[in-house]
Design a protein around this motif. Structure first.
Motif, PDB file in Angstrom:
ATOM      1  N   THR A 128      30.357  55.426  55.539  1.00 18.88           N
ATOM      2  CA  THR A 128      30.161  56.302  56.699  1.00 18.88           C
ATOM      3  C   THR A 128      30.076  57.766  56.313  1.00 18.88           C
ATOM      4  O   THR A 128      29.229  58.509  56.823  1.00 18.88           O
ATOM      5  N   ASP A 129      30.943  58.214  55.400  1.00 22.73           N
ATOM      6  CA  ASP A 129      30.989  59.637  55.051  1.00 22.73           C
ATOM      7  C   ASP A 129      29.730  60.104  54.322  1.00 22.73           C
ATOM      8  O   ASP A 129      29.213  61.182  54.582  1.00 22.73           O
ATOM      9  N   LYS A 141      28.775  62.886  63.670  1.00 18.79           N
ATOM     10  CA  LYS A 141      30.200  63.198  63.489  1.00 18.79           C
ATOM     11  C   LYS A 141      30.617  64.315  64.443  1.00 18.79           C
ATOM     12  O   LYS A 141      29.892  65.303  64.620  1.00 18.79           O
ATOM     13  N   SER A 153      35.692  59.605  66.169  1.00 21.43           N
ATOM     14  CA  SER A 153      35.179  60.809  65.504  1.00 21.43           C
ATOM     15  C   SER A 153      33.775  60.627  64.952  1.00 21.43           C
ATOM     16  O   SER A 153      33.107  61.599  64.596  1.00 21.43           O
ATOM     17  N   TYR A 154      33.331  59.377  64.846  1.00 18.52           N
ATOM     18  CA  TYR A 154      31.981  59.080  64.387  1.00 18.52           C
ATOM     19  C   TYR A 154      31.267  58.205  65.415  1.00 18.52           C
ATOM     20  O   TYR A 154      31.901  57.413  66.135  1.00 18.52           O
TER      21      TYR A 154
END
Length: 432
Positions: free
Chosen positions: A137-138, A431, A416-417
């Motif tokens: 994800t990041d 994000k 948060s995502y």
């Protein structure tokens, strides 16, 4: 007192549960008691679904202490601090907008679905290109491509909260179980006579459920990959299924206009939820497992009392097919999504319509609350997702950039995502 009686008393005393520690669950609010019983470490949750920032913490701690015999006087202050921590989390309402982190062009054909693992550090996408992909994800990096299906990969899921396994359901009539860390395929589950269009793990990650266009659902053992039982009773395609939180019950929705509640331990149909006038498009349990919401092509949503099998409310108002419905984390509200380009939010306790969410220019196929219940997300054929304020019903943000209709969207556990999956072959990571 003879020897046998003394032994019995000692055995009873040794079998008393001993509280080891408290764990917090933020969404929905709850405190998990980890305790030891007969040498085995176990857990029990104390659900605080009605907790608000204004709840009197001392009154609540008194009630929990009366309810749970493991909780002693020495535990009261630590318990009170945990309740206060949960309330602090409820107060910390984020109003941040979502920004685009990455656009992923990993599939060569349109996406079908996307889903996060529990921690939100990974997500998966299914596609018409016959693959499922696992992403970080990041960074947006592709971790694995899960290949092997011979047709569209339509339904996908992690075994949350664990997140170490993935299931994929395909139009090739099979479901595959994968290792989420290595990408290895454990088993191919064969037995359905037609396309698999919905699936899920039970919360304990011991059973897989698959729903098919062959009018049946099947339950499979995760450990062995063998079929446990077939849920037979629907007279048309099964397009939706959902386990309750305890994993002992499952609800299915079918094109025969009915939803059905099944005992997941035996495969027996416990109750037929009858009343819709057309195909059922979505069925889901609330967190407590005592209610089901169903959406239908007949333009209505229904709220069902699972125990009695009766309809509590019929929500009318949509002018076209209702394509999706969901509860918020605590089960206090329901949201519905329709082909009429609107979504609606209802209060479960009263059945009242809270908001009509208007602003899309095309049908809405997916709707979801964020974990905190402060936002509602809708995905539309107008190529956008919208984020709505659930308290006011106003649009807080429009997520733009896709060049074709959006089929799927999801929040991660923290809210948060967001991920959005589109017919334009791309997935986007946003994000806050």
């Amino acid at each position: 007192m003879d020897g046998a009686e003394r032994f019995e008393r000692r055995a009873t005393a040794s079998a008393r549960p001993k509280l080891k520690k408290f764990l917090l669950r933020y969404y929905p609010p709850g405190i998990i008691l980890e305790y030891e019983l007969a040498g085995e470490l176990m857990q029990r949750s104390v659900d605080l679904l009605d907790l608000s920032a204004d709840t009197d913490a001392d009154v609540l701690v008194n009630a929990i202490t009366r309810q749970e015999s493991m909780i002693k006087e020495s535990h009261r202050e630590p318990l009170r601090k945990l309740v206060k921590k949960l309330q602090s989390k409820l107060r910390a309402v984020s109003t941040k907008s979502f920004s685009l982190v990455k656009e992923l062009r990993a599939h060569i054909l349109p996406l079908t679905n996307c889903a996060f693992n529990k921690s939100g550090d990974k997500f998966i996408t299914g596609s018409y290109d016959r693959t499922c992909k696992v992403f970080d994800t990041d960074t947006g990096e592709e971790i694995h491509t899960l290949e092997g299906h011979k047709n569209v990969v339509y339904a996908i899921a992690f075994n949350n909260p664990y997140g170490d396994k993935i299931i994929t359901g395909s139009f090739d009539k099979t479901c595959k179980l994968w290792d989420a860390n290595t990408g290895e395929c454990y088993y191919t589950l064969r037995g359905h006579a037609s396309e698999i269009v919905c699936l899920g793990f039970n919360p304990q990650s011991t059973v897989i459920a698959t729903g098919s266009m062959d009018n049946t659902a099947k339950l499979w053992d995760v450990e062995t990959g063998t079929e446990v039982c077939t849920l037979a009773g629907h007279t048309a395609e099964i397009v939706s299924l959902c386990f309750n939180t305890s994993g002992d019950t499952i609800v299915t929705g079918g094109f025969d206009h009915d939803a059905r509640v099944w005992d997941a331990r035996t495969g027996r149909c416990v109750r037929a939820l009858e009343g819709h006038g057309a195909e059922v498009s979505s069925t889901v349990f609330n967190y407590a497992g005592d209610r089901v919401v169903s959406a239908s092509i007949d333009r209505t949503c229904r709220l069902w009392d699972v125990g009695g099998g009766r309809t509590e409310f019929v929500w009318r108002g949509h002018s076209d097919e209702v394509l999706d419905a969901c509860f918020d984390a605590s089960g206090a509200r329901v949201a519905s999504a329709s082909a009429d380009a609107t979504a609606r939010v209802y209060q479960v306790s009263s059945g009242e319509l809270a908001h009509v969410l208007e602003g899309h220019d095309g049908e809405i196929s997916k709707v979801a609350f964020n974990p905190q219940g402060t936002r509602v997300m809708t995905a539309s054929s107008d190529k956008t997702c919208k984020i709505w304020d659930s308290a006011t019903g106003l649009c807080a943000q429009t997520l733009e950039g896709h060049t074709d209709e959006i089929f799927s969207c999801a929040f991660n556990y923290e809210g948060s995502y967001v991920i959005t999956g589109s017919k334009d072959n791309t997935c986007r990571i946003w994000k806050a």
